[in-house]
Design a protein around this motif. Structure first.
Motif, PDB file in Angstrom:
ATOM      1  N   ASP A 194       0.825  -1.212   0.000  1.00 50.77           N
ATOM      2  CA  ASP A 194       0.000   0.000   0.000  1.00 50.77           C
ATOM      3  C   ASP A 194       0.859   1.262   0.000  1.00 50.77           C
ATOM      4  OD1 ASP A 194      -2.215  -1.621   0.013  1.00 50.77           O
ATOM      5  OD2 ASP A 194      -2.657  -1.332   2.160  1.00 50.77           O
ATOM      6  N   ALA A 195       2.032   1.189   0.617  1.00 55.97           N
ATOM      7  CA  ALA A 195       2.944   2.336   0.696  1.00 55.97           C
ATOM      8  C   ALA A 195       3.894   2.369  -0.508  1.00 55.97           C
ATOM      9  CB  ALA A 195       3.742   2.287   1.990  1.00 55.97           C
ATOM     10  N   ASP A 196       3.643   1.520  -1.506  1.00 52.89           N
ATOM     11  CA  ASP A 196       4.447   1.459  -2.721  1.00 52.89           C
ATOM     12  C   ASP A 196       5.903   1.104  -2.422  1.00 52.89           C
ATOM     13  OD1 ASP A 196       4.592   1.458  -5.470  1.00 52.89           O
ATOM     14  OD2 ASP A 196       5.211   3.559  -5.587  1.00 52.89           O
ATOM     15  N   ARG A 197       6.089   0.100  -1.575  1.00 55.83           N
ATOM     16  CA  ARG A 197       7.427  -0.409  -1.245  1.00 55.83           C
ATOM     17  C   ARG A 197       7.465  -1.913  -1.524  1.00 55.83           C
ATOM     18  NH1 ARG A 197      10.768   2.660   2.139  1.00 55.83           N
ATOM     19  NH2 ARG A 197      12.280   1.214   1.275  1.00 55.83           N
ATOM     20  N   PRO A 198       7.379  -2.294  -2.799  1.00 55.06           N
ATOM     21  CA  PRO A 198       7.286  -3.726  -3.128  1.00 55.06           C
ATOM     22  C   PRO A 198       8.502  -4.549  -2.697  1.00 55.06           C
ATOM     23  CG  PRO A 198       7.642  -2.422  -5.106  1.00 55.06           C
ATOM     24  CD  PRO A 198       7.388  -1.453  -3.989  1.00 55.06           C
ATOM     25  N   GLU A 199       9.690  -3.947  -2.659  1.00 57.10           N
ATOM     26  CA  GLU A 199      10.876  -4.717  -2.265  1.00 57.10           C
ATOM     27  C   GLU A 199      10.788  -5.144  -0.802  1.00 57.10           C
ATOM     28  OE1 GLU A 199      11.620  -0.506  -1.185  1.00 57.10           O
ATOM     29  OE2 GLU A 199      10.821  -1.472  -2.951  1.00 57.10           O
ATOM     30  N   LEU A 200      10.249  -4.271   0.049  1.00 51.76           N
ATOM     31  CA  LEU A 200      10.083  -4.636   1.458  1.00 51.76           C
ATOM     32  C   LEU A 200       8.953  -5.655   1.620  1.00 51.76           C
ATOM     33  CD1 LEU A 200      10.538  -1.146   3.152  1.00 51.76           C
ATOM     34  CD2 LEU A 200      12.167  -3.028   3.053  1.00 51.76           C
ATOM     35  N   ALA A 201       7.906  -5.511   0.826  1.00 52.85           N
ATOM     36  CA  ALA A 201       6.800  -6.474   0.871  1.00 52.85           C
ATOM     37  C   ALA A 201       7.285  -7.860   0.464  1.00 52.85           C
ATOM     38  CB  ALA A 201       5.662  -6.013  -0.043  1.00 52.85           C
ATOM     39  N   ASP A 202       8.135  -7.906  -0.569  1.00 49.05           N
ATOM     40  CA  ASP A 202       8.668  -9.196  -1.013  1.00 49.05           C
ATOM     41  C   ASP A 202       9.507  -9.854   0.082  1.00 49.05           C
ATOM     42  OD1 ASP A 202       7.423  -8.826  -3.430  1.00 49.05           O
ATOM     43  OD2 ASP A 202       9.233  -8.123  -4.462  1.00 49.05           O
ATOM     44  N   THR A 203      10.284  -9.050   0.809  1.00 48.69           N
ATOM     45  CA  THR A 203      11.095  -9.584   1.913  1.00 48.69           C
ATOM     46  C   THR A 203      10.206 -10.168   3.000  1.00 48.69           C
ATOM     47  OG1 THR A 203      12.834  -7.968   1.473  1.00 48.69           O
ATOM     48  CG2 THR A 203      12.839  -9.014   3.642  1.00 48.69           C
ATOM     49  N   GLU A 204       9.141  -9.435   3.349  1.00 44.22           N
ATOM     50  CA  GLU A 204       8.218  -9.923   4.378  1.00 44.22           C
ATOM     51  C   GLU A 204       7.560 -11.232   3.952  1.00 44.22           C
ATOM     52  OE1 GLU A 204       7.610  -8.736   7.444  1.00 44.22           O
ATOM     53  OE2 GLU A 204       8.962  -7.036   7.218  1.00 44.22           O
ATOM     54  N   LEU A 205       7.155 -11.315   2.691  1.00 42.97           N
ATOM     55  CA  LEU A 205       6.515 -12.543   2.198  1.00 42.97           C
ATOM     56  C   LEU A 205       7.510 -13.702   2.155  1.00 42.97           C
ATOM     57  CD1 LEU A 205       4.240 -11.091  -0.619  1.00 42.97           C
ATOM     58  CD2 LEU A 205       3.544 -11.955   1.627  1.00 42.97           C
ATOM     59  N   ALA A 206       8.765 -13.413   1.830  1.00 40.86           N
ATOM     60  CA  ALA A 206       9.784 -14.467   1.838  1.00 40.86           C
ATOM     61  C   ALA A 206       9.990 -14.988   3.259  1.00 40.86           C
ATOM     62  CB  ALA A 206      11.093 -13.931   1.259  1.00 40.86           C
ATOM     63  N   GLU A 207       9.995 -14.081   4.240  1.00 41.12           N
ATOM     64  CA  GLU A 207      10.119 -14.506   5.635  1.00 41.12           C
ATOM     65  C   GLU A 207       8.916 -15.351   6.047  1.00 41.12           C
ATOM     66  OE1 GLU A 207      10.675 -11.011   8.021  1.00 41.12           O
ATOM     67  OE2 GLU A 207      12.757 -10.757   7.380  1.00 41.12           O
ATOM     68  N   ALA A 208       7.719 -14.959   5.610  1.00 40.44           N
ATOM     69  CA  ALA A 208       6.515 -15.732   5.936  1.00 40.44           C
ATOM     70  C   ALA A 208       6.615 -17.137   5.343  1.00 40.44           C
ATOM     71  CB  ALA A 208       5.266 -15.017   5.423  1.00 40.44           C
ATOM     72  N   ASP A 209       7.158 -17.243   4.130  1.00 45.05           N
ATOM     73  CA  ASP A 209       7.322 -18.563   3.502  1.00 45.05           C
ATOM     74  C   ASP A 209       8.277 -19.450   4.300  1.00 45.05           C
ATOM     75  OD1 ASP A 209       5.561 -17.937   1.469  1.00 45.05           O
ATOM     76  OD2 ASP A 209       7.142 -17.355   0.052  1.00 45.05           O
ATOM     77  N   VAL A 210       9.365 -18.855   4.807  1.00 47.36           N
ATOM     78  CA  VAL A 210      10.316 -19.620   5.624  1.00 47.36           C
ATOM     79  C   VAL A 210       9.608 -20.135   6.877  1.00 47.36           C
ATOM     80  CG1 VAL A 210      12.388 -19.452   7.054  1.00 47.36           C
ATOM     81  CG2 VAL A 210      12.374 -18.442   4.767  1.00 47.36           C
ATOM     82  N   LEU A 211       8.835 -19.271   7.526  1.00 46.91           N
ATOM     83  CA  LEU A 211       8.145 -19.674   8.758  1.00 46.91           C
ATOM     84  C   LEU A 211       7.079 -20.739   8.494  1.00 46.91           C
ATOM     85  CD1 LEU A 211       7.766 -16.154  10.386  1.00 46.91           C
ATOM     86  CD2 LEU A 211       9.295 -17.990  11.116  1.00 46.91           C
ATOM     87  N   ARG A 212       6.414 -20.658   7.337  1.00 48.31           N
ATOM     88  CA  ARG A 212       5.364 -21.629   7.008  1.00 48.31           C
ATOM     89  C   ARG A 212       5.905 -23.058   6.901  1.00 48.31           C
ATOM     90  NH1 ARG A 212       3.681 -17.975   3.215  1.00 48.31           N
ATOM     91  NH2 ARG A 212       1.992 -16.705   3.979  1.00 48.31           N
ATOM     92  N   GLU A 213       7.186 -23.181   6.611  1.00 48.62           N
ATOM     93  CA  GLU A 213       7.787 -24.517   6.503  1.00 48.62           C
ATOM     94  C   GLU A 213       7.690 -25.295   7.811  1.00 48.62           C
ATOM     95  OE1 GLU A 213      11.817 -24.285   5.125  1.00 48.62           O
ATOM     96  OE2 GLU A 213      11.282 -22.823   3.577  1.00 48.62           O
ATOM     97  N   PHE A 214       7.581 -24.577   8.922  1.00 49.31           N
ATOM     98  CA  PHE A 214       7.536 -25.225  10.233  1.00 49.31           C
ATOM     99  C   PHE A 214       6.109 -25.446  10.722  1.00 49.31           C
ATOM    100  CE2 PHE A 214      11.505 -22.922   9.859  1.00 49.31           C
ATOM    101  CZ  PHE A 214      12.406 -23.937  10.090  1.00 49.31           C
ATOM    102  N   LEU A 215       5.129 -24.958   9.955  1.00 48.27           N
ATOM    103  CA  LEU A 215       3.721 -25.132  10.325  1.00 48.27           C
ATOM    104  C   LEU A 215       3.176 -26.391   9.659  1.00 48.27           C
ATOM    105  CD1 LEU A 215       2.448 -21.455   9.905  1.00 48.27           C
ATOM    106  CD2 LEU A 215       3.054 -22.625  12.021  1.00 48.27           C
ATOM    107  N   PRO A 216       2.190 -27.023  10.279  1.00 45.75           N
ATOM    108  CA  PRO A 216       1.570 -28.187   9.625  1.00 45.75           C
ATOM    109  C   PRO A 216       0.815 -27.755   8.374  1.00 45.75           C
ATOM    110  CG  PRO A 216       0.444 -27.644  11.674  1.00 45.75           C
ATOM    111  CD  PRO A 216       1.624 -26.739  11.574  1.00 45.75           C
ATOM    112  N   ALA A 217       0.522 -28.701   7.527  1.00 46.67           N
ATOM    113  CA  ALA A 217      -0.188 -28.408   6.282  1.00 46.67           C
ATOM    114  C   ALA A 217      -1.542 -27.761   6.592  1.00 46.67           C
ATOM    115  CB  ALA A 217      -0.396 -29.689   5.491  1.00 46.67           C
ATOM    116  N   ALA A 218      -1.901 -26.773   5.777  1.00 52.09           N
ATOM    117  CA  ALA A 218      -3.162 -26.062   5.976  1.00 52.09           C
ATOM    118  C   ALA A 218      -4.342 -26.978   5.663  1.00 52.09           C
ATOM    119  CB  ALA A 218      -3.213 -24.832   5.077  1.00 52.09           C
ATOM    120  N   LEU A 219      -5.430 -26.753   6.367  1.00 55.40           N
ATOM    121  CA  LEU A 219      -6.649 -27.524   6.134  1.00 55.40           C
ATOM    122  C   LEU A 219      -7.385 -26.975   4.914  1.00 55.40           C
ATOM    123  CD1 LEU A 219      -7.983 -27.708   9.801  1.00 55.40           C
ATOM    124  CD2 LEU A 219      -7.048 -29.585   8.483  1.00 55.40           C
ATOM    125  N   SER A 220      -7.995 -27.857   4.149  1.00 55.23           N
ATOM    126  CA  SER A 220      -8.802 -27.419   3.014  1.00 55.23           C
ATOM    127  C   SER A 220     -10.136 -26.880   3.536  1.00 55.23           C
ATOM    128  CB  SER A 220      -9.053 -28.587   2.062  1.00 55.23           C
ATOM    129  OG  SER A 220      -9.931 -29.524   2.667  1.00 55.23           O
TER     130      SER A 220
END
Length: 148
Positions: free
Chosen positions: A70-96
């Protein structure tokens, strides 16, 4: 030591060996959050507690990414999403959606809920079964729709 904390430690060592700075920083941040809670509460956290911390951290990263976009900072948004992806590896599979619906039906049946007044009982029954596997906000909305 809980199994999840051991996984975090092992992943941290692997990230160090691979010189993966993003992954290493993200895992260290997660470990720091776990350790902080253990120190604050003077307890040894179980896997369920670590899961709730990791889920919270993923949610924070997703919210931050939205704000950065929203603040037009896509590079920082991409970093945050990459961190979220790393953390998701430790979570169990999502329910459908079907699995969540079946769990909600089972919870309503077992708690005998018939109105919004019993929503807390339904959520209490469901929460341990879906922690880290489903968004509790969406879950709450689905329960409200069924109980109305």
């Amino acid at each position: 030591m809980s199994e999840l904390k051991a996984q975090l430690t092992s992943a941290m060592k692997d990230a160090m060996r691979a010189k993966d700075k993003l992954r290493l920083g993200t895992i260290r941040m997660a470990q720091a959050a776990v350790k902080q809670r253990e120190i604050d509460e003077r307890i040894e956290l179980a896997d369920s507690d670590v899961l709730s911390i990791l889920t919270k951290l993923v949610k924070q990263r997703e919210d931050a990414a939205i704000q950065y976009r929203d603040a037009d900072r896509p590079e920082l948004a991409d970093t945050e999403l990459a961190e979220a992806d790393v953390l998701r590896e430790f979570l169990p599979a999502a329910l459908s959606d079907d699995e969540v619906g079946a769990l909600i039906d089972q919870a309503i049946a077992e708690t005998g809920a018939s109105s919004m007044a019993q929503m807390g009982a339904v959520m209490g029954w469901l929460k341990p079964k879906v922690t880290g596997r489903a968004d509790l906000g969406k879950l709450s909305g689905q329960i409200k729709a069924r109980l109305n």
